[in-house]
Design a protein around this motif. Sequence first.
Motif, mmCIF file in Angstrom:
data_model
loop_
_atom_site.group_PDB
_atom_site.id
_atom_site.type_symbol
_atom_site.label_atom_id
_atom_site.label_comp_id
_atom_site.label_asym_id
_atom_site.label_seq_id
_atom_site.Cartn_x
_atom_site.Cartn_y
_atom_site.Cartn_z
ATOM 1 N N THR A 49 0.848 -1.183 0.000
ATOM 2 C CA THR A 49 0.000 0.000 0.000
ATOM 3 C C THR A 49 0.886 1.235 0.000
ATOM 4 O O THR A 49 1.823 1.338 0.788
ATOM 5 C CB THR A 49 -0.899 0.017 1.252
ATOM 6 O OG1 THR A 49 -1.707 -1.160 1.236
ATOM 7 C CG2 THR A 49 -1.785 1.248 1.270
ATOM 8 N N VAL A 50 0.584 2.159 -0.901
ATOM 9 C CA VAL A 50 1.379 3.388 -1.032
ATOM 10 C C VAL A 50 0.461 4.585 -0.873
ATOM 11 O O VAL A 50 -0.612 4.640 -1.469
ATOM 12 C CB VAL A 50 2.064 3.452 -2.417
ATOM 13 C CG1 VAL A 50 2.799 4.768 -2.604
ATOM 14 C CG2 VAL A 50 3.006 2.286 -2.595
ATOM 15 N N VAL A 51 0.872 5.532 -0.049
ATOM 16 C CA VAL A 51 0.164 6.799 0.101
ATOM 17 C C VAL A 51 1.113 7.890 -0.363
ATOM 18 O O VAL A 51 2.204 8.044 0.178
ATOM 19 C CB VAL A 51 -0.274 7.052 1.560
ATOM 20 C CG1 VAL A 51 -0.925 8.418 1.700
ATOM 21 C CG2 VAL A 51 -1.194 5.953 2.034
ATOM 22 N N LEU A 52 0.708 8.628 -1.383
ATOM 23 C CA LEU A 52 1.515 9.720 -1.899
ATOM 24 C C LEU A 52 0.952 11.018 -1.358
ATOM 25 O O LEU A 52 -0.195 11.367 -1.624
ATOM 26 C CB LEU A 52 1.499 9.720 -3.429
ATOM 27 C CG LEU A 52 2.296 10.818 -4.109
ATOM 28 C CD1 LEU A 52 3.779 10.662 -3.795
ATOM 29 C CD2 LEU A 52 2.054 10.786 -5.602
ATOM 30 N N ALA A 53 1.737 11.738 -0.573
ATOM 31 C CA ALA A 53 1.296 13.006 0.007
ATOM 32 C C ALA A 53 2.139 14.126 -0.575
ATOM 33 O O ALA A 53 3.337 13.972 -0.789
ATOM 34 C CB ALA A 53 1.455 12.972 1.522
ATOM 35 N N PHE A 54 1.503 15.231 -0.857
ATOM 36 C CA PHE A 54 2.184 16.385 -1.427
ATOM 37 C C PHE A 54 1.953 17.577 -0.523
ATOM 38 O O PHE A 54 0.819 17.995 -0.302
ATOM 39 C CB PHE A 54 1.645 16.668 -2.831
ATOM 40 C CG PHE A 54 2.267 17.858 -3.479
ATOM 41 C CD1 PHE A 54 3.583 17.838 -3.893
ATOM 42 C CD2 PHE A 54 1.527 19.010 -3.671
ATOM 43 C CE1 PHE A 54 4.157 18.936 -4.490
ATOM 44 C CE2 PHE A 54 2.092 20.114 -4.264
ATOM 45 C CZ PHE A 54 3.407 20.076 -4.681
ATOM 46 N N PHE A 55 3.009 18.127 0.037
ATOM 47 C CA PHE A 55 2.936 19.287 0.918
ATOM 48 C C PHE A 55 3.482 20.470 0.141
ATOM 49 O O PHE A 55 4.692 20.694 0.085
ATOM 50 C CB PHE A 55 3.738 19.036 2.200
ATOM 51 C CG PHE A 55 3.238 17.840 2.958
ATOM 52 C CD1 PHE A 55 2.177 17.965 3.836
ATOM 53 C CD2 PHE A 55 3.808 16.588 2.781
ATOM 54 C CE1 PHE A 55 1.697 16.861 4.528
ATOM 55 C CE2 PHE A 55 3.346 15.482 3.477
ATOM 56 C CZ PHE A 55 2.284 15.623 4.352
ATOM 57 N N PHE A 56 2.585 21.244 -0.478
ATOM 58 C CA PHE A 56 3.006 22.251 -1.431
ATOM 59 C C PHE A 56 3.757 23.424 -0.808
ATOM 60 O O PHE A 56 4.395 24.169 -1.519
ATOM 61 C CB PHE A 56 1.806 22.752 -2.254
ATOM 62 C CG PHE A 56 0.758 23.449 -1.456
ATOM 63 C CD1 PHE A 56 0.753 24.819 -1.351
ATOM 64 C CD2 PHE A 56 -0.227 22.727 -0.820
ATOM 65 C CE1 PHE A 56 -0.226 25.466 -0.627
ATOM 66 C CE2 PHE A 56 -1.211 23.360 -0.096
ATOM 67 C CZ PHE A 56 -1.216 24.731 -0.002
ATOM 68 N N LYS A 57 3.716 23.594 0.488
ATOM 69 C CA LYS A 57 4.471 24.677 1.123
ATOM 70 C C LYS A 57 5.610 24.159 1.991
ATOM 71 O O LYS A 57 6.190 24.919 2.772
ATOM 72 C CB LYS A 57 3.543 25.562 1.939
ATOM 73 C CG LYS A 57 2.633 26.412 1.079
ATOM 74 C CD LYS A 57 1.990 27.499 1.886
ATOM 75 C CE LYS A 57 1.191 28.408 0.995
ATOM 76 N NZ LYS A 57 0.697 29.559 1.726
ATOM 77 N N ALA A 58 5.963 22.901 1.844
ATOM 78 C CA ALA A 58 7.046 22.335 2.643
ATOM 79 C C ALA A 58 8.366 23.024 2.285
ATOM 80 O O ALA A 58 8.643 23.310 1.127
ATOM 81 C CB ALA A 58 7.155 20.843 2.404
ATOM 82 N N ARG A 59 9.140 23.295 3.281
ATOM 83 C CA ARG A 59 10.462 23.918 3.134
ATOM 84 C C ARG A 59 10.398 25.280 2.438
ATOM 85 O O ARG A 59 11.272 25.645 1.666
ATOM 86 C CB ARG A 59 11.414 22.991 2.391
ATOM 87 C CG ARG A 59 11.645 21.690 3.136
ATOM 88 C CD ARG A 59 12.643 20.827 2.424
ATOM 89 N NE ARG A 59 12.793 19.583 3.179
ATOM 90 C CZ ARG A 59 13.574 18.609 2.816
ATOM 91 N NH1 ARG A 59 14.269 18.694 1.713
ATOM 92 N NH2 ARG A 59 13.663 17.521 3.552
ATOM 93 N N THR A 60 9.322 26.011 2.708
ATOM 94 C CA THR A 60 9.205 27.373 2.204
ATOM 95 C C THR A 60 8.890 28.305 3.365
ATOM 96 O O THR A 60 8.585 27.857 4.466
ATOM 97 C CB THR A 60 8.077 27.509 1.153
ATOM 98 O OG1 THR A 60 6.820 27.316 1.798
ATOM 99 C CG2 THR A 60 8.229 26.509 0.018
ATOM 100 N N ARG A 61 8.948 29.570 3.111
ATOM 101 C CA ARG A 61 8.623 30.549 4.152
ATOM 102 C C ARG A 61 7.124 30.789 4.260
ATOM 103 O O ARG A 61 6.658 31.401 5.195
ATOM 104 C CB ARG A 61 9.314 31.879 3.854
ATOM 105 C CG ARG A 61 10.805 31.767 3.926
ATOM 106 C CD ARG A 61 11.433 33.086 3.635
ATOM 107 N NE ARG A 61 12.874 32.935 3.592
ATOM 108 C CZ ARG A 61 13.721 33.914 3.716
ATOM 109 N NH1 ARG A 61 13.283 35.136 3.860
ATOM 110 N NH2 ARG A 61 14.999 33.691 3.661
ATOM 111 N N GLY A 62 6.369 30.332 3.243
ATOM 112 C CA GLY A 62 4.928 30.620 3.206
ATOM 113 C C GLY A 62 4.147 29.616 3.924
ATOM 114 O O GLY A 62 3.029 29.579 4.182
#
Length: 72
Positions: free
Chosen positions: A59-72
């Motif tokens: 089982t694979v869960v793909l998560a996308f954190f669009f503000k990861a490692r940013t200042r926003g």
Amino acid sequence: MLTTLVLAALLQQPAAAPPPPAPPALDVGAVAPDFALPGATRFGTLKQPVRLSDYKGKTVVLAFFFKARTRG
């Protein structure tokens, strides 16, 4: 006169190529195509890309954190 020269220069430039068409959306429950992404940990990126096929049968869960490692 200057406006005419600018317009003439703009008209002579080749048109930008249109972007490639987006792949079709997957249906819920469909098998995802194999893909590769750069792997990352809290210490940095991995040397080898992570491929979906590496986890075949799991089982694979793909998560996308669009503000990861940013200042926003």
